[in-house]
Design an enzyme around this catalytic site. Structure first.
Site, PDB file in Angstrom:
ATOM      1  N   GLU A  50       0.828  -1.215   0.000  1.00 50.75           N
ATOM      2  CA  GLU A  50       0.000   0.000   0.000  1.00 50.75           C
ATOM      3  C   GLU A  50       0.858   1.259   0.000  1.00 50.75           C
ATOM      4  OE1 GLU A  50      -2.981  -0.134  -1.286  1.00 50.75           O
ATOM      5  OE2 GLU A  50      -3.448  -1.616   0.258  1.00 50.75           O
ATOM      6  N   HIS A  51       0.463   2.197  -0.854  1.00 50.90           N
ATOM      7  CA  HIS A  51       1.138   3.491  -0.959  1.00 50.90           C
ATOM      8  C   HIS A  51       2.623   3.342  -1.310  1.00 50.90           C
ATOM      9  CE1 HIS A  51      -2.081   6.227   0.259  1.00 50.90           C
ATOM     10  NE2 HIS A  51      -2.491   5.255   1.063  1.00 50.90           N
ATOM     11  N   ASP A  53       3.320   2.168  -4.819  1.00 53.41           N
ATOM     12  CA  ASP A  53       3.440   2.184  -6.292  1.00 53.41           C
ATOM     13  C   ASP A  53       4.012   3.513  -6.764  1.00 53.41           C
ATOM     14  OD1 ASP A  53       1.033   3.535  -5.614  1.00 53.41           O
ATOM     15  OD2 ASP A  53      -0.092   2.750  -7.326  1.00 53.41           O
ATOM     16  N   GLY A 144     -11.625   2.473  -1.817  1.00 52.00           N
ATOM     17  CA  GLY A 144     -10.339   1.787  -1.942  1.00 52.00           C
ATOM     18  C   GLY A 144     -10.350   0.621  -2.913  1.00 52.00           C
ATOM     19  N   SER A 146     -10.883   1.198  -6.177  1.00 51.30           N
ATOM     20  CA  SER A 146     -10.440   1.762  -7.441  1.00 51.30           C
ATOM     21  C   SER A 146     -11.536   2.053  -8.454  1.00 51.30           C
ATOM     22  CB  SER A 146      -9.458   0.755  -8.038  1.00 51.30           C
ATOM     23  OG  SER A 146      -8.418   1.404  -8.590  1.00 51.30           O
ATOM     24  N   SER A 147     -12.660   2.568  -7.966  1.00 50.06           N
ATOM     25  CA  SER A 147     -13.728   2.917  -8.905  1.00 50.06           C
ATOM     26  C   SER A 147     -13.282   4.030  -9.839  1.00 50.06           C
ATOM     27  CB  SER A 147     -14.997   3.328  -8.152  1.00 50.06           C
ATOM     28  OG  SER A 147     -14.813   4.551  -7.467  1.00 50.06           O
ATOM     29  N   ASP A 191      -3.551   0.748 -10.043  1.00 46.38           N
ATOM     30  CA  ASP A 191      -4.963   0.491 -10.349  1.00 46.38           C
ATOM     31  C   ASP A 191      -5.193   0.294 -11.847  1.00 46.38           C
ATOM     32  OD1 ASP A 191      -4.984   1.155  -7.706  1.00 46.38           O
ATOM     33  OD2 ASP A 191      -5.967   3.092  -7.961  1.00 46.38           O
ATOM     34  N   ASN A 234     -12.849  10.494  -0.679  1.00 47.84           N
ATOM     35  CA  ASN A 234     -12.531  10.815  -2.073  1.00 47.84           C
ATOM     36  C   ASN A 234     -11.143  11.433  -2.156  1.00 47.84           C
ATOM     37  OD1 ASN A 234     -12.318  12.641  -4.471  1.00 47.84           O
ATOM     38  ND2 ASN A 234     -14.215  11.606  -4.980  1.00 47.84           N
ATOM     39  N   LYS A 235     -10.234  10.712  -2.833  1.00 47.09           N
ATOM     40  CA  LYS A 235      -8.821  11.149  -2.934  1.00 47.09           C
ATOM     41  C   LYS A 235      -8.662  12.548  -3.480  1.00 47.09           C
ATOM     42  CE  LYS A 235      -7.186   8.113  -5.794  1.00 47.09           C
ATOM     43  NZ  LYS A 235      -8.281   7.156  -5.981  1.00 47.09           N
TER      44      LYS A 235
HETATM   45  P1  ADP Z   1     -11.827   5.014  -5.385  1.00 45.02           P
HETATM   46  O1  ADP Z   1     -11.023   4.571  -4.219  1.00 45.02           O
HETATM   47  O2  ADP Z   1     -13.072   4.198  -5.525  1.00 45.02           O
HETATM   48  O3  ADP Z   1     -11.049   5.096  -6.652  1.00 45.02           O
HETATM   49  P2  ADP Z   1     -12.070   7.942  -5.462  1.00 45.02           P
HETATM   50  O4  ADP Z   1     -12.582   8.780  -4.358  1.00 45.02           O
HETATM   51  O5  ADP Z   1     -10.702   8.161  -5.941  1.00 45.02           O
HETATM   52  O6  ADP Z   1     -12.328   6.457  -5.010  1.00 45.02           O
HETATM   53  O7  ADP Z   1     -13.049   8.111  -6.722  1.00 45.02           O
HETATM   54  C1  ADP Z   1     -14.451   7.996  -6.596  1.00 45.02           C
HETATM   55  C2  ADP Z   1     -15.130   8.828  -7.665  1.00 45.02           C
HETATM   56  O8  ADP Z   1     -15.144   8.107  -8.919  1.00 45.02           O
HETATM   57  C3  ADP Z   1     -16.592   9.100  -7.368  1.00 45.02           C
HETATM   58  O9  ADP Z   1     -16.763  10.220  -6.528  1.00 45.02           O
HETATM   59  C4  ADP Z   1     -17.144   9.368  -8.767  1.00 45.02           C
HETATM   60  O10 ADP Z   1     -16.866  10.693  -9.182  1.00 45.02           O
HETATM   61  C5  ADP Z   1     -16.333   8.407  -9.628  1.00 45.02           C
HETATM   62  N1  ADP Z   1     -17.111   7.159  -9.799  1.00 45.02           N
HETATM   63  C6  ADP Z   1     -16.999   6.002  -9.128  1.00 45.02           C
HETATM   64  N2  ADP Z   1     -17.922   5.096  -9.537  1.00 45.02           N
HETATM   65  C7  ADP Z   1     -18.634   5.707 -10.504  1.00 45.02           C
HETATM   66  C8  ADP Z   1     -19.741   5.319 -11.342  1.00 45.02           C
HETATM   67  N3  ADP Z   1     -20.307   4.134 -11.242  1.00 45.02           N
HETATM   68  N4  ADP Z   1     -20.193   6.208 -12.222  1.00 45.02           N
HETATM   69  C9  ADP Z   1     -19.644   7.436 -12.311  1.00 45.02           C
HETATM   70  N5  ADP Z   1     -18.622   7.855 -11.571  1.00 45.02           N
HETATM   71  C10 ADP Z   1     -18.120   7.012 -10.671  1.00 45.02           C
HETATM   72  P1  NG1 Z   2      -7.371   3.944  -4.517  1.00 40.85           P
HETATM   73  O1  NG1 Z   2      -7.569   2.951  -3.474  1.00 40.85           O
HETATM   74  O2  NG1 Z   2      -7.993   3.535  -5.825  1.00 40.85           O
HETATM   75  O3  NG1 Z   2      -7.746   5.313  -4.100  1.00 40.85           O
HETATM   76  C1  NG1 Z   2      -4.817   4.908  -4.562  1.00 40.85           C
HETATM   77  C2  NG1 Z   2      -3.934   5.139  -5.779  1.00 40.85           C
HETATM   78  C3  NG1 Z   2      -3.003   3.948  -6.038  1.00 40.85           C
HETATM   79  C4  NG1 Z   2      -2.223   3.587  -4.782  1.00 40.85           C
HETATM   80  C5  NG1 Z   2      -3.217   3.408  -3.620  1.00 40.85           C
HETATM   81  C6  NG1 Z   2      -2.526   3.143  -2.293  1.00 40.85           C
HETATM   82  C7  NG1 Z   2      -4.777   6.471  -7.659  1.00 40.85           C
HETATM   83  C8  NG1 Z   2      -5.589   6.464  -8.880  1.00 40.85           C
HETATM   84  N1  NG1 Z   2      -4.743   5.331  -6.963  1.00 40.85           N
HETATM   85  O4  NG1 Z   2      -5.758   3.906  -4.841  1.00 40.85           O
HETATM   86  O5  NG1 Z   2      -2.113   4.274  -7.096  1.00 40.85           O
HETATM   87  O6  NG1 Z   2      -1.250   4.537  -4.487  1.00 40.85           O
HETATM   88  O7  NG1 Z   2      -4.033   4.557  -3.430  1.00 40.85           O
HETATM   89  O8  NG1 Z   2      -1.773   1.977  -2.347  1.00 40.85           O
HETATM   90  O9  NG1 Z   2      -4.192   7.483  -7.316  1.00 40.85           O
END
Ligand code: ADP
Ligand code: NG1
Length: 462
Positions: A50-51, A53, A144, A146-147, A191, A234-235
């Site tokens: 984790e963290h 890459d 977490g 990776s949507s 991801d 939300n990152k």
């Molecule tokens: P994750 O860890 O799931 O990648 P993030 O917070 O980085 O979380 O990203 C989540 C964002 O991705 C949501 O706020 C939305 O904007 C977008 N997202 C996720 N799922 C969908 C979906 N099914 N349709 C549209 N946007 C989505």
């Molecule tokens: P998620 O869990 O999808 O927010 C993020 C980073 C990865 C990695 C992990 C921690 C993005 C798109 N994804 O993943 O590259 O650093 O955190 O291991 O920034």
């Protein structure tokens, strides 16, 4: 090698697949005619690593079945229209020649635009096609799994296909990892790599520079169970994630400067290790010797590097970390080098499959969680509580997965204990809270390595 090939295209009997059929019907209701193709990109669960890459170190994820699916039709205009089966994600349209990505408001369409722009920029497309798209996602957002990257990867694959150009899975993964930075987060490539390079039935060791994926055979006596803490993070909307990336970058530079190296051109803790030519254990000793556990102020960092605050801001810090006052360098570097070693140890146990493999892998997962919690500080009380409950419910190993500060845990559970484990976690974590209870069905599930991104065409009717 499979990774040199483009993502596969399969024929799908749409009328026999309830999800595709529903999407097709919604598409026709929205746009007036049928989609010409579909594309899917999966989310992932990271088993360990984790963290690290974005520091250049190998990670060990597997794709999950949950994905982002798009139905698409190219059109003869320069407009891309986006809609979503989830009504909380509002319709959006954009001219392909004028793509603006708002880093301050990470609305859903901005992730799609990252993939769209990433492919346009890669090919320098002078006249990209317009298209109508309807998206449907099954990955819990901001958890977490990776949507966001699955959406970026799906958009990248859609744009590639619609414009009739091709890239290998590796090139697509690298392009999509770069273009997700348009949203403002400075992530690594885990991801996007697993979304394209995943293969059903196997986890992957993902290594970077050059990007490659190696099969990792998981032990047969255990299953991996995902449990969502129901805390969303939300990152792109917060600075937690980028602060960690900056702390690793600053640790790299401060250590490099102390060793008389060309610190200005070093960004990653992994590159620092390569330049020093020592092993991970020796890097932990270097961290001990050079860095101190007390947080560094910006002024102290400037003094160490011999630069002023303006230079620090302009040449090192990201847009959303410009005003951060202190940085923990020692703890972050300790985590990264320790976690990088745990990934290699995990892979070795999987390869050698000793009799106590499950116990050894569980121990590594538990150490990883402790390091994320105490050194990297990317856990939260709910995740810690959930990890404890999972361990008490029979898991041999349990840890947060993905970015953290909320989101999911992944636990390794002996197959013989799975039913008991699920009941116990339901009782202790989900049934104690109404909000969690409402989300329980989609929050706790066993998972196995799924397949990677692909294009789907409607199968000809017999
Ligand atoms: P994750 O860890 O799931 O990648 P993030 O917070 O980085 O979380 O990203 C989540 C964002 O991705 C949501 O706020 C939305 O904007 C977008 N997202 C996720 N799922 C969908 C979906 N099914 N349709 C549209 N946007 C989505
Ligand atoms: P998620 O869990 O999808 O927010 C993020 C980073 C990865 C990695 C992990 C921690 C993005 C798109 N994804 O993943 O590259 O650093 O955190 O291991 O920034």
């Amino acid at each position: 090698m499979a990774s040199c090939a483009p993502p596969p295209t399969a024929r799908a009997p749409v009328s026999e697949n309830a999800r595709l059929l529903k999407l097709k019907e919604m598409f026709i209701a929205k746009y007036g005619s049928a989609p010409t193709f579909y594309a899917r990109a999966p989310g992932r669960v990271n088993l360990i690593g984790e963290h690290i890459d974005y520091c250049g170190y190998a990670v060990l994820p597997m794709a999950i079945e949950q994905d982002i699916l798009a139905a698409v039709q190219t059109v003869n205009t320069q407009v891309v229209q986006l809609s979503n089966t989830n009504p909380s994600y509002l319709d959006f349209s954009v001219n392909v020649k004028n793509i603006q990505i708002d880093k301050t408001k990470p609305l859903w369409h901005n992730y799609f635009l990252c993939g769209l722009k990433g492919i346009q920029d890669h090919f320098n497309l002078s006249s990209p096609t317009g298209m109508n798209c309807l998206l449907d996602g099954t990955i819990p957002a901001s958890s977490g799994l990776s949507s966001s990257s699955a959406l970026v990867c799906c958009a990248g694959l859609v744009t590639l296909t619609a414009n009739g150009v091709t890239l290998s899975k590796v090139e697509l993964a690298e392009t999509c990892a770069r273009c997700e930075h348009y949203i403002g987060t400075e992530g690594g490539g885990m991801d996007q790599s697993i979304s394209f390079l995943a293969e059903e039935g196997t986890a992957k060791l993902i290594e970077f520079s050059p990007l490659r994926a190696t099969d990792v055979k998981l032990p047969t006596g255990a299953v991996f169970v995902i449990a969502n803490s129901c805390v969303e993070m939300n990152k792109a909307a917060t600075s937690h994630f980028n602060i960690r990336v900056m702390e690793c970058r600053l640790a790299t530079k401060v250590i490099a400067k102390s060793r008389g190296m060309d610190w200005k051109n070093l960004l990653k803790l992994g590159d620092l290790q390569a330049k020093l030519g020592v092993n991970l254990k020796e890097m932990l000793a270097v961290v001990e010797e050079v860095l101190h556990p007390e947080p560094y102020t910006r002024e102290e960092i400037c003094e160490c590097l011999g630069i002023n605050l303006e230079e620090l801001r302009a040449t090192i810090l990201s847009q959303n970390t410009q005003d951060v006052a202190t940085f923990k360098l020692y703890q972050r570097a300790q985590h990264v080098y320790g976690e990088a070693a745990r990934v290699l140890a995990f892979k070795k146990v999987c390869d050698e499959a000793p009799a106590n493999a499950i116990q050894l892998l569980g121990d590594l997962m538990n150490q990883s969680h402790v390091s994320c919690r105490d050194l990297y500080e990317c856990s939260c009380p709910e995740l810690d509580q959930l990890v404890d409950i999972c361990l008490q419910s029979g898991a041999i190993g349990s840890r947060l997965t993905g970015a953290g500060w909320g989101g999911c845990t992944v636990s390794m559970v002996p197959i013989s204990k799975l039913s008991e484990f699920l009941l116990s976690v339901q009782d202790s974590y989900y049934k104690t809270n109404d909000q969690r209870l409402a989300l329980q069905q989609r929050s706790l599930f066993a998972t196995k390595p799924g397949s990677g991104a692909m294009v789907l065409l409607e199968a000809e009717k017999k």
